[in-house]
Design a protein around this motif. Structure first.
Motif, PDB file in Angstrom:
ATOM      1  N   LEU A  56     -71.413 -32.027  -7.934  1.00 60.60           N
ATOM      2  CA  LEU A  56     -70.632 -32.603  -9.022  1.00 60.60           C
ATOM      3  C   LEU A  56     -71.050 -34.072  -9.191  1.00 60.60           C
ATOM      4  CD1 LEU A  56     -67.165 -31.090  -8.007  1.00 60.60           C
ATOM      5  CD2 LEU A  56     -68.911 -30.134  -9.558  1.00 60.60           C
ATOM      6  N   PRO A  57     -70.677 -34.694 -10.299  1.00 60.02           N
ATOM      7  CA  PRO A  57     -71.066 -36.097 -10.504  1.00 60.02           C
ATOM      8  C   PRO A  57     -70.712 -36.968  -9.292  1.00 60.02           C
ATOM      9  CG  PRO A  57     -70.124 -35.211 -12.515  1.00 60.02           C
ATOM     10  CD  PRO A  57     -69.950 -34.152 -11.459  1.00 60.02           C
ATOM     11  N   HIS A  58     -71.709 -37.655  -8.781  1.00 60.50           N
ATOM     12  CA  HIS A  58     -71.564 -38.587  -7.653  1.00 60.50           C
ATOM     13  C   HIS A  58     -71.111 -37.918  -6.344  1.00 60.50           C
ATOM     14  CE1 HIS A  58     -72.255 -41.680 -10.596  1.00 60.50           C
ATOM     15  NE2 HIS A  58     -71.185 -41.327 -11.286  1.00 60.50           N
ATOM     16  N   GLN A  59     -71.074 -36.635  -6.300  1.00 62.43           N
ATOM     17  CA  GLN A  59     -70.711 -35.938  -5.053  1.00 62.43           C
ATOM     18  C   GLN A  59     -71.861 -36.077  -4.036  1.00 62.43           C
ATOM     19  OE1 GLN A  59     -70.389 -31.632  -5.249  1.00 62.43           O
ATOM     20  NE2 GLN A  59     -68.478 -31.623  -4.086  1.00 62.43           N
ATOM     21  N   THR A  60     -71.502 -36.195  -2.768  1.00 64.46           N
ATOM     22  CA  THR A  60     -72.475 -36.461  -1.709  1.00 64.46           C
ATOM     23  C   THR A  60     -72.501 -35.349  -0.671  1.00 64.46           C
ATOM     24  OG1 THR A  60     -72.131 -38.843  -1.932  1.00 64.46           O
ATOM     25  CG2 THR A  60     -73.093 -38.091   0.157  1.00 64.46           C
ATOM     26  N   CYS A  61     -73.705 -34.907  -0.334  1.00 67.81           N
ATOM     27  CA  CYS A  61     -73.877 -34.054   0.845  1.00 67.81           C
ATOM     28  C   CYS A  61     -74.126 -34.997   2.021  1.00 67.81           C
ATOM     29  CB  CYS A  61     -75.056 -33.101   0.655  1.00 67.81           C
ATOM     30  SG  CYS A  61     -75.362 -32.096   2.126  1.00 67.81           S
ATOM     31  N   GLY A 107     -69.087 -33.110  -0.556  1.00 74.07           N
ATOM     32  CA  GLY A 107     -69.024 -31.667  -0.724  1.00 74.07           C
ATOM     33  C   GLY A 107     -70.318 -31.134  -1.291  1.00 74.07           C
ATOM     34  N   LEU A 108     -70.371 -29.831  -1.350  1.00 71.14           N
ATOM     35  CA  LEU A 108     -71.589 -29.151  -1.800  1.00 71.14           C
ATOM     36  C   LEU A 108     -71.193 -27.740  -2.195  1.00 71.14           C
ATOM     37  CD1 LEU A 108     -74.756 -29.280  -1.884  1.00 71.14           C
ATOM     38  CD2 LEU A 108     -74.705 -28.410   0.460  1.00 71.14           C
ATOM     39  N   ILE A 120     -69.566 -26.540   9.007  1.00 72.64           N
ATOM     40  CA  ILE A 120     -69.355 -26.403   7.576  1.00 72.64           C
ATOM     41  C   ILE A 120     -68.292 -25.351   7.330  1.00 72.64           C
ATOM     42  CG2 ILE A 120     -70.396 -25.866   5.362  1.00 72.64           C
ATOM     43  CD1 ILE A 120     -73.005 -26.870   6.334  1.00 72.64           C
ATOM     44  N   PRO A 121     -67.066 -25.776   7.049  1.00 68.75           N
ATOM     45  CA  PRO A 121     -66.039 -24.782   6.750  1.00 68.75           C
ATOM     46  C   PRO A 121     -66.224 -24.321   5.314  1.00 68.75           C
ATOM     47  CG  PRO A 121     -65.099 -26.981   7.046  1.00 68.75           C
ATOM     48  CD  PRO A 121     -66.569 -27.130   6.890  1.00 68.75           C
ATOM     49  N   VAL A 122     -65.985 -23.084   5.076  1.00 70.43           N
ATOM     50  CA  VAL A 122     -66.120 -22.536   3.736  1.00 70.43           C
ATOM     51  C   VAL A 122     -64.836 -21.808   3.384  1.00 70.43           C
ATOM     52  CG1 VAL A 122     -67.369 -20.892   2.309  1.00 70.43           C
ATOM     53  CG2 VAL A 122     -68.607 -22.297   3.957  1.00 70.43           C
ATOM     54  N   ALA A 139     -68.287 -26.104   0.046  1.00 73.08           N
ATOM     55  CA  ALA A 139     -68.191 -26.704   1.385  1.00 73.08           C
ATOM     56  C   ALA A 139     -67.607 -28.101   1.265  1.00 73.08           C
ATOM     57  CB  ALA A 139     -69.578 -26.774   2.034  1.00 73.08           C
ATOM     58  N   ASP A 140     -66.517 -28.340   1.950  1.00 71.82           N
ATOM     59  CA  ASP A 140     -65.958 -29.715   1.960  1.00 71.82           C
ATOM     60  C   ASP A 140     -66.185 -30.381   3.312  1.00 71.82           C
ATOM     61  OD1 ASP A 140     -64.018 -28.784   3.701  1.00 71.82           O
ATOM     62  OD2 ASP A 140     -62.359 -29.726   2.613  1.00 71.82           O
ATOM     63  N   PHE A 141     -66.928 -29.720   4.186  1.00 71.84           N
ATOM     64  CA  PHE A 141     -67.302 -30.272   5.492  1.00 71.84           C
ATOM     65  C   PHE A 141     -66.097 -30.676   6.329  1.00 71.84           C
ATOM     66  CE2 PHE A 141     -70.696 -31.120   2.424  1.00 71.84           C
ATOM     67  CZ  PHE A 141     -71.735 -30.420   3.005  1.00 71.84           C
TER      68      PHE A 141
END
Ligand SMILES: [Zn+2]
Ligand SMILES: [Zn+2]
Lengths: 180, 180
Positions: free
Chosen positions: B67-72, B47-48, B176-178, B36-38
């Motif tokens: 992933l490292p430092h990735q934010t939801c 992303g998530l 949430i686009p997938v 998901a890149d929102f």
């Protein structure tokens, strides 16, 4: 009633399973791992080890450990007050689990039960769960499960757990006693 | 919208996390891993990645990878019809997660947010989840989370997921686009 020595031994084995599967528990969680012998005092045949992560009014998650060929006895989760009863999903994380539910009796099932307890197992439709496989049980469905020769780790995702309401087929099982 | 190349790259990284943590997925599950890149097209920042194991009317379980430092991004789960909204428990399985909820603003928080998006993060009470640690969020509570430098794997135990009802603080996020 399980003895202190048996409890310690089984708990050590349980921790080894979690370690092997890279499942990290806090010290507080390690302290409250449950070893259930269902009051039968035959822990290597009939028993279940588990850590409960969360159990709110709405949902519950646990990781279960079964020793090689250890069996969680047949039971069901009946409706309670406003709830239709506990819904459970079992996901096999390690090893193999033989799960039995209502339906056509499987010929040559993988699980074996000691002769003196066979009358307490009434559903024999076999579902094999290998690593990464899972099964969702509706409430009020009789079920039991046994680990394969490697033992198994099972994640249980469910609605609220109220163990005191569980109904076991074996009348010798009155409740789930836990020695901590 | 995430590109096919980015999707493939991120999915490979996600599978490597699951493998490192001994989390076994079936081929069917590998096929339906969500990236998901929102809708922000900044997958390494916002992303998530996740696999949903079960999502019934009553409960839901997923494993999430960051992933490292990735934010939801910041969002909440509002009441929907007869439901008070989604209740979530986050359990850190690997790495470190910085979770932010309402409460006193943490000074020197571990997470950092690009300047252009800081206005879309309004709650700054920091909860650090190391491996084996978890936190339960009541419905209707704004929250967001970011992985530490190793990335992270998080088990999410919750009531029913209805992503289409989630409310994001960032108005650029519509849903949430997938990309599968
Ligand atoms: Zn059960
Ligand atoms: Zn959420």
């Amino acid at each position: 009633m399980i003895s202190r020595e048996e409890f310690t031994q089984v708990k050590e084995e349980t921790l080894a399973y979690f370690k092997k599967a890279n499942i990290v528990l806090t010290d507080e969680e390690i302290d409250r791992i449950e070893v259930a012998d269902f009051g039968l005092n035959r822990i290597n045949e009939f028993g279940l080890q588990l850590i409960e992560y969360v159990n709110t009014e709405r949902c519950c998650a646990k990781d279960l450990v079964l020793l090689p060929h250890q069996t969680c006895p047949e039971h069901l989760h009946p409706p309670v007050k406003d709830s239709p009863g506990k819904e459970e999903t079992f996901r096999c994380r390690f090893g193999t689990v033989y799960l039995y539910v209502p339906g056509p009796e499987t010929t040559n099932p993988k699980a074996t039960i000691p002769v003196d307890k066979q009358h307490t197992f009434t559903v024999w439709n076999e579902i094999v769960l290998n690593e990464g496989e899972q099964y969702t049980l509706e409430p009020n469905t009789p079920h039991w499960f046994q680990a394969g020769e490697e033992g198994s780790i099972i994640s249980e995702f469910s609605t609220k757990s109220t163990d005191e309401n569980d109904i076991f087929t074996d009348e010798e099982i009155k409740r789930i006693p836990v020695v901590k």
